[in-house]
Design an enzyme around this catalytic site. Structure first.
Site, short mmCIF file in Angstrom:
data_model
loop_
_atom_site.label_atom_id
_atom_site.label_comp_id
_atom_site.label_asym_id
_atom_site.label_seq_id
_atom_site.Cartn_x
_atom_site.Cartn_y
_atom_site.Cartn_z
N ARG A 147 -12.45 -3.04 -7.65
CA ARG A 147 -12.47 -4.02 -6.73
C ARG A 147 -13.80 -4.28 -6.06
NH1 ARG A 147 -8.19 -1.95 -2.26
NH2 ARG A 147 -9.90 -0.18 -2.23
N PHE A 182 0.80 -1.12 0.07
CA PHE A 182 -0.21 0.07 -0.18
C PHE A 182 0.77 1.36 0.10
CE2 PHE A 182 -2.98 2.74 1.70
CZ PHE A 182 -4.17 2.68 1.20
N TYR A 193 -11.46 0.87 10.09
CA TYR A 193 -12.63 1.23 9.56
C TYR A 193 -12.91 0.22 8.11
CZ TYR A 193 -8.88 3.39 6.90
OH TYR A 193 -7.38 3.58 6.48
N LYS A 194 -12.06 -0.66 7.73
CA LYS A 194 -12.40 -1.53 6.90
C LYS A 194 -13.21 -2.71 7.31
CE LYS A 194 -8.66 0.27 4.19
NZ LYS A 194 -7.17 -0.02 4.01
N ASP A 215 1.19 -5.55 7.94
CA ASP A 215 0.06 -4.65 7.66
C ASP A 215 -1.20 -5.49 7.50
OD1 ASP A 215 -1.91 -2.96 6.92
OD2 ASP A 215 -0.50 -1.72 5.96
C1 LIG Z 1 -6.30 1.23 4.06
C2 LIG Z 1 -4.86 0.85 4.22
C3 LIG Z 1 -3.90 1.75 5.03
C4 LIG Z 1 -4.53 2.85 5.56
O1 LIG Z 1 -3.62 3.82 6.36
P1 LIG Z 1 -4.37 4.96 7.10
O2 LIG Z 1 -3.27 5.59 7.80
O3 LIG Z 1 -5.66 4.67 7.56
O4 LIG Z 1 -4.75 6.14 5.79
C5 LIG Z 1 -2.71 1.38 5.05
N1 LIG Z 1 -1.99 0.16 4.76
C6 LIG Z 1 -2.95 -0.80 4.11
C7 LIG Z 1 -2.40 -2.12 3.28
C8 LIG Z 1 -4.26 -0.33 4.01
O5 LIG Z 1 -5.05 -1.27 2.99
#
Ligand SMILES: *Cc1c(COP(=O)(O)O)cnc(C)c1O
Length: 408
Positions: A383, A132, A234-235, A209
């Site tokens: 997605r 990410f 939040y996911k 992660d």
């Molecule tokens: C959604 C997501 C993030 C988001 O990071 P934020 O600090 O909440 O913006 C980080 N890593 C992965 C793999 C994600 O899917």
């Protein structure tokens, strides 16, 4: 068209042991929602969450006022972390806390690990090009700040990192390796215990992660011997937009790794307000400042539901939903030029699948206007993220039929 897919979907819904949970989610009156395919990006609220927030304001905040800090709120990052660890992460108490954002926690944990390893002459951070963006950028920043070197792994874009690939790239200079349990684009589910063991064999540490797995895919951090992990709520944990993240630090690293943001609430005996920073014992030392208590209320409510349903049952439905979606895509969309860019075998599948075709950006815009809500990711892919507790098979059939209509 159609639609034997809809008939099949109705039969699957009929037999779905988790079907009753669909009604626990909030659908506002007059909502235009036809199909929500973005539970992997922003989970839907529970009806109970609206009540919990209202009650929190009226009773806890309004009634207890500042006494709330002593009574419950100050410990909430750790107590809620323990609850999350037990319900969704396979983590024994005292190793998980809730707070900050994923980006900030990535920084705090990765910096702590790299600092500790640099002392031993280990100066390489191993990561993959499909990780990410925030993960890649934070690690670039740490490398620049600490004089470490980034070692990039290039997985196939449809798949993801494998143990063999990682074993080839790590060695005596490896400080830390950082990967996603489930890749945000392809949905590839990595072999966490295998890769962790390969990095440990050469003396490196691993940070996982869990943003795209926590709450949808079983996780066993203690059993898998993971060092460090972060994830967002939040996911698939339905904590609401911008809800805080979580971090896991295995007990063996407590008192050894030192995170870089020395705030007052990570200090030993914080309310002594004494001069000089001395890290608090245990996971508390990874906390920095005042916890986002209000933003933890939805997560608390959702964990109750997830505990009741059980992550293994959630995973079983997740695989059934994506199997069903793949069967419809193969039968109806593949002939229209749609390509599946996600792993097909259960062992490597996460909670979402990605499909690709030129023009999908505009198609996504049109679908959103009809209440069919996937998300678009460069290049040319949509997605389909199917949150198991809030998504019915019929919803998948309706959403994919709307997509098909756009392509005819
Ligand atoms: C959604 C997501 C993030 C988001 O990071 P934020 O600090 O909440 O913006 C980080 N890593 C992965 C793999 C994600 O899917």
């Amino acid at each position: 068209m159609p639609n034997d897919a809809l008939a099949r979907a109705r039969a699957l819904d009929e037999a779905d042991p988790l079907g009753a949970y669909l009604h626990r989610f909030l659908t506002p009156e007059g909502s235009d929602l036809v199909a929500y395919f973005d539970g992997n990006s922003l989970g839907r609220p529970l009806a109970r969450t609206a009540d919990a927030l209202d009650r929190f304001v009226r009773v806890e905040w309004g009634g207890r006022l500042i006494r709330g800090w002593d009574e419950r709120w100050m410990d909430l990052p750790l107590t809620l972390g323990d609850r999350l660890g037990s319900v969704a992460l396979g983590a024994a108490p005292g190793q998980t806390f809730v707070g900050d954002s994923t980006t900030v926690l990535l920084y705090k944990l990765a910096r702590a690990a790299v600092d500790e390893q640099l002392v031993r002459g280990r100066d390489e951070i191993v990561l993959d090009v499909d990780n990410f963006p925030t993960d890649r950028y934070v690690l670039e920043g740490i490398a620049a700040e600490r004089g470490a070197r980034l070692v990039w792994v290039e997985p196939s874009p449809v798949d993801g990192v494998t143990r063999e690939q990682i074993a080839e790239r790590v060695g005596p200079r490896t400080a830390l390796a950082v990967f996603s349990h489930v890749a945000y684009r392809s949905g590839w589910r990595a072999d966490v215990p295998g890769i962790t063991a390969a990095v440990h064999e050469v003396g490196g540490l691993v940070l996982w992660d869990l943003c795209h797995s926590g709450g949808a895919v079983p996780v066993a951090l203690d059993e898998w011997d993971v060092d460090l992990a972060v994830g967002c709520t939040y996911k698939y944990l339905n904590g609401g937009p911008g809800s805080p993240a979580y971090a896991y630090v295995a007990t063996r690293h407590h008192g050894v790794l030192q995170q870089p943001v020395w705030g007052w609430l990570g200090r030993q005996d914080a309310f002594a307000m004494a001069p000089g920073y001395v890290a608090a014992p245990g996971i508390r030392s990874f906390v920095s400042g005042t916890p986002p208590v209000l933003a933890m209320v939805p997560l608390e409510a959702y964990l109750e539901l997830l505990a009741e349903a059980g992550v293994d049952a959630v995973r079983a439905k997740s695989l059934a939903l994506t199997d069903f979606a793949l069967s419809v895509i193969d039968a109806r969309l593949a002939p229209l030029g749609v390509e599946v860019v996600s792993p097909r075998d259960h062992a490597h599948r996460g909670g979402h699948i990605s499909i690709r075709r030129p023009g999908f950006r505009e198609v996504t815009r049109r679908l959103w206007r009809q209440g069919v809500i996937p998300d678009y990711r460069e290049p040319d892919s949509i997605r389909i993220g199917l949150a198991p507790l809030s998504t019915s098979f019929a919803e998948v059939a309706r959403g994919l039929a709307a997509l098909e209509a756009q392509l005819r």
